[in-house]
Design a protein around this motif. Structure first.
Motif, PDB file in Angstrom:
ATOM      1  N   LEU A  64      -0.885 -41.066 -30.974  1.00  0.00           N
ATOM      2  CA  LEU A  64      -0.646 -39.850 -31.740  1.00  0.00           C
ATOM      3  C   LEU A  64      -1.592 -39.822 -32.935  1.00  0.00           C
ATOM      4  O   LEU A  64      -1.601 -40.748 -33.751  1.00  0.00           O
ATOM      5  CB  LEU A  64       0.811 -39.793 -32.207  1.00  0.00           C
ATOM      6  CG  LEU A  64       1.855 -39.820 -31.091  1.00  0.00           C
ATOM      7  CD1 LEU A  64       3.264 -39.848 -31.687  1.00  0.00           C
ATOM      8  CD2 LEU A  64       1.693 -38.627 -30.159  1.00  0.00           C
ATOM      9  N   TYR A  90       6.825 -34.360 -29.804  1.00  0.00           N
ATOM     10  CA  TYR A  90       6.287 -34.836 -31.080  1.00  0.00           C
ATOM     11  C   TYR A  90       5.074 -34.017 -31.522  1.00  0.00           C
ATOM     12  O   TYR A  90       4.860 -33.810 -32.720  1.00  0.00           O
ATOM     13  CB  TYR A  90       5.949 -36.329 -30.987  1.00  0.00           C
ATOM     14  CG  TYR A  90       7.183 -37.198 -30.979  1.00  0.00           C
ATOM     15  CD1 TYR A  90       7.878 -37.460 -32.157  1.00  0.00           C
ATOM     16  CD2 TYR A  90       7.688 -37.732 -29.793  1.00  0.00           C
ATOM     17  CE1 TYR A  90       9.031 -38.237 -32.154  1.00  0.00           C
ATOM     18  CE2 TYR A  90       8.838 -38.506 -29.782  1.00  0.00           C
ATOM     19  CZ  TYR A  90       9.505 -38.756 -30.966  1.00  0.00           C
ATOM     20  OH  TYR A  90      10.651 -39.511 -30.969  1.00  0.00           O
ATOM     21  N   GLU A  91       4.299 -33.530 -30.564  1.00  0.00           N
ATOM     22  CA  GLU A  91       3.168 -32.663 -30.903  1.00  0.00           C
ATOM     23  C   GLU A  91       3.659 -31.388 -31.576  1.00  0.00           C
ATOM     24  O   GLU A  91       3.117 -30.956 -32.608  1.00  0.00           O
ATOM     25  CB  GLU A  91       2.388 -32.325 -29.632  1.00  0.00           C
ATOM     26  CG  GLU A  91       1.224 -31.387 -29.866  1.00  0.00           C
ATOM     27  CD  GLU A  91       0.530 -30.980 -28.574  1.00  0.00           C
ATOM     28  OE1 GLU A  91      -0.515 -30.318 -28.662  1.00  0.00           O
ATOM     29  OE2 GLU A  91       1.054 -31.330 -27.486  1.00  0.00           O
ATOM     30  N   THR A  92       4.701 -30.782 -31.020  1.00  0.00           N
ATOM     31  CA  THR A  92       5.195 -29.517 -31.552  1.00  0.00           C
ATOM     32  C   THR A  92       5.915 -29.699 -32.884  1.00  0.00           C
ATOM     33  O   THR A  92       5.714 -28.927 -33.829  1.00  0.00           O
ATOM     34  CB  THR A  92       6.147 -28.859 -30.536  1.00  0.00           C
ATOM     35  OG1 THR A  92       5.469 -28.710 -29.293  1.00  0.00           O
ATOM     36  CG2 THR A  92       6.609 -27.502 -31.027  1.00  0.00           C
ATOM     37  N   ALA A 109       5.799 -36.464 -25.491  1.00  0.00           N
ATOM     38  CA  ALA A 109       4.530 -36.218 -26.184  1.00  0.00           C
ATOM     39  C   ALA A 109       4.475 -34.775 -26.671  1.00  0.00           C
ATOM     40  O   ALA A 109       4.057 -34.501 -27.809  1.00  0.00           O
ATOM     41  CB  ALA A 109       3.347 -36.531 -25.274  1.00  0.00           C
ATOM     42  N   LYS A 110       4.900 -33.846 -25.829  1.00  0.00           N
ATOM     43  CA  LYS A 110       4.917 -32.434 -26.225  1.00  0.00           C
ATOM     44  C   LYS A 110       5.904 -32.205 -27.363  1.00  0.00           C
ATOM     45  O   LYS A 110       5.633 -31.419 -28.282  1.00  0.00           O
ATOM     46  CB  LYS A 110       5.288 -31.570 -25.015  1.00  0.00           C
ATOM     47  CG  LYS A 110       5.179 -30.081 -25.284  1.00  0.00           C
ATOM     48  CD  LYS A 110       3.747 -29.693 -25.624  1.00  0.00           C
ATOM     49  CE  LYS A 110       3.606 -28.202 -25.833  1.00  0.00           C
ATOM     50  NZ  LYS A 110       2.210 -27.821 -26.203  1.00  0.00           N
ATOM     51  N   PHE A 165       1.249 -33.649 -34.215  1.00  0.00           N
ATOM     52  CA  PHE A 165       0.379 -34.717 -33.729  1.00  0.00           C
ATOM     53  C   PHE A 165      -0.590 -34.191 -32.671  1.00  0.00           C
ATOM     54  O   PHE A 165      -0.291 -33.236 -31.947  1.00  0.00           O
ATOM     55  CB  PHE A 165       1.204 -35.848 -33.095  1.00  0.00           C
ATOM     56  CG  PHE A 165       2.103 -36.573 -34.050  1.00  0.00           C
ATOM     57  CD1 PHE A 165       1.631 -37.044 -35.262  1.00  0.00           C
ATOM     58  CD2 PHE A 165       3.431 -36.794 -33.721  1.00  0.00           C
ATOM     59  CE1 PHE A 165       2.466 -37.722 -36.132  1.00  0.00           C
ATOM     60  CE2 PHE A 165       4.273 -37.473 -34.588  1.00  0.00           C
ATOM     61  CZ  PHE A 165       3.792 -37.935 -35.798  1.00  0.00           C
ATOM     62  N   GLU A 166      -1.730 -34.863 -32.563  1.00  0.00           N
ATOM     63  CA  GLU A 166      -2.684 -34.606 -31.491  1.00  0.00           C
ATOM     64  C   GLU A 166      -2.555 -35.761 -30.497  1.00  0.00           C
ATOM     65  O   GLU A 166      -2.971 -36.874 -30.798  1.00  0.00           O
ATOM     66  CB  GLU A 166      -4.099 -34.547 -32.046  1.00  0.00           C
ATOM     67  CG  GLU A 166      -4.275 -33.631 -33.247  1.00  0.00           C
ATOM     68  CD  GLU A 166      -5.403 -34.107 -34.153  1.00  0.00           C
ATOM     69  OE1 GLU A 166      -6.487 -34.457 -33.626  1.00  0.00           O
ATOM     70  OE2 GLU A 166      -5.201 -34.143 -35.376  1.00  0.00           O
ATOM     71  N   PRO A 167      -1.980 -35.540 -29.310  1.00  0.00           N
ATOM     72  CA  PRO A 167      -1.820 -36.630 -28.347  1.00  0.00           C
ATOM     73  C   PRO A 167      -3.164 -37.023 -27.727  1.00  0.00           C
ATOM     74  O   PRO A 167      -3.944 -36.169 -27.325  1.00  0.00           O
ATOM     75  CB  PRO A 167      -0.884 -36.042 -27.286  1.00  0.00           C
ATOM     76  CG  PRO A 167      -0.322 -34.791 -27.898  1.00  0.00           C
ATOM     77  CD  PRO A 167      -1.340 -34.304 -28.852  1.00  0.00           C
TER      78      PRO A 167
END
Length: 267
Positions: free
Chosen positions: A189, A168-170, A165-166, A174-176
């Protein structure tokens, strides 16, 4: 699965340039493209025309003349698994590819030009799940949505979501949004508050022959009828059609083993 359609009710052509991070295309590399064209043509009503050949023989699937997906040919000397791969939009594929590397992922192909269509890279996250990056030029991505035969959702099946998750966020901004249900490892996401994809941690239930991988959902008018048709075409039913909060869904595979899901809207 999370239903993204509730936040975006547009049905029809989607010719606008996607914001960075938006899933914009799905592609499949196979050993026998002619037979694969026949299978998906019969299942979804797709027709095919040649696309950029930078990755070898490649065709774009059309639905009523509009592009919905791509199918290419794997090198004949490499026995690689076949899998549907989602592509995420980028304004600068070189910069995004570098972010993938810096965040613990790898880049296996590119970045490279795909003729006048755009520029691409294919990478994998730290768990090994493969995805694509697309910087659009002439080709903006899937040109129609919200009708049977089109990709409607992408969900990563992985061991656990916390680490990826971290990533793809970075990489994609995205906002998880984790699921609050006890014991459920699921993260939606968001981009600008809109759900665009999801991560699902399934632990030991992950198929050992696949490892972490992205699952593409294709919309169908009738999940049960599509499952029956798929089986008659030589496909495989992995999970029979079942009712969910977001409609009726079946998990299946094509004759070469590429897994995907069939999704029928709630009636």
């Amino acid at each position: 699965m999370t239903d993204a359609r509730g936040s975006d009710s547009r049905v029809g052509e989607t010719n606008a340039r996607r914001a960075p991070g938006t899933p914009c295309w799905v592609s499949l590399m196979v050993h026998g493209p002619a037979a694969t064209h026949d299978f998906y043509g019969a299942l979804f009503g797709w027709e095919f025309r040649p696309g950029p050949q930078q990755l070898g023989p490649y065709a774009r699937a059309l639905l009523d003349g509009r592009e919905v997906a791509g199918i290419g040919q794997l090198p004949p000397d490499r026995q690689l698994p076949t899998a549907w791969t989602p592509y995420f939009a980028s304004d600068d594929v070189n910069r995004t590819a570098e972010s993938v590397r810096l965040c613990g992922g790898t880049i296996g192909v590119g970045p490279l030009d795909a003729g006048e269509a755009g520029r691409l890279a294919i990478g994998s996250d730290p768990s090994g799940a493969v995805f694509g990056i697309w910087q659009a030029a002439a080709h903006l991505g899937t040109a129609v949505a919200g009708v049977p035969g089109t990709p409607v959702w992408n969900e990563l099946l992985t061991y656990e979501t916390r680490g990826v998750a971290k990533f793809y966020e970075t990489v994609f901004g995205f906002e998880p949004a984790p699921d609050a249900a006890p014991g459920r490892d699921h993260v939606t996401l968001l981009l600008d508050g809109r759900p665009v994809a999801a991560l699902h941690g399934v632990g030991d239930a992950l198929p050992r022959d696949r490892g972490p991988h992205w699952m593409t959902y294709f919309e169908v008018a009738d999940a049960d009828a599509s499952v029956e048709l798929l089986a008659g075409l030589g496909g495989h039913v992995l999970t029979p059609a079942r009712d969910t909060d977001h409609g009726r869904v079946a998990t299946v595979a094509d004759p070469e083993g590429a897994r995907f899901s069939l999704s029928q809207r709630p009636r």
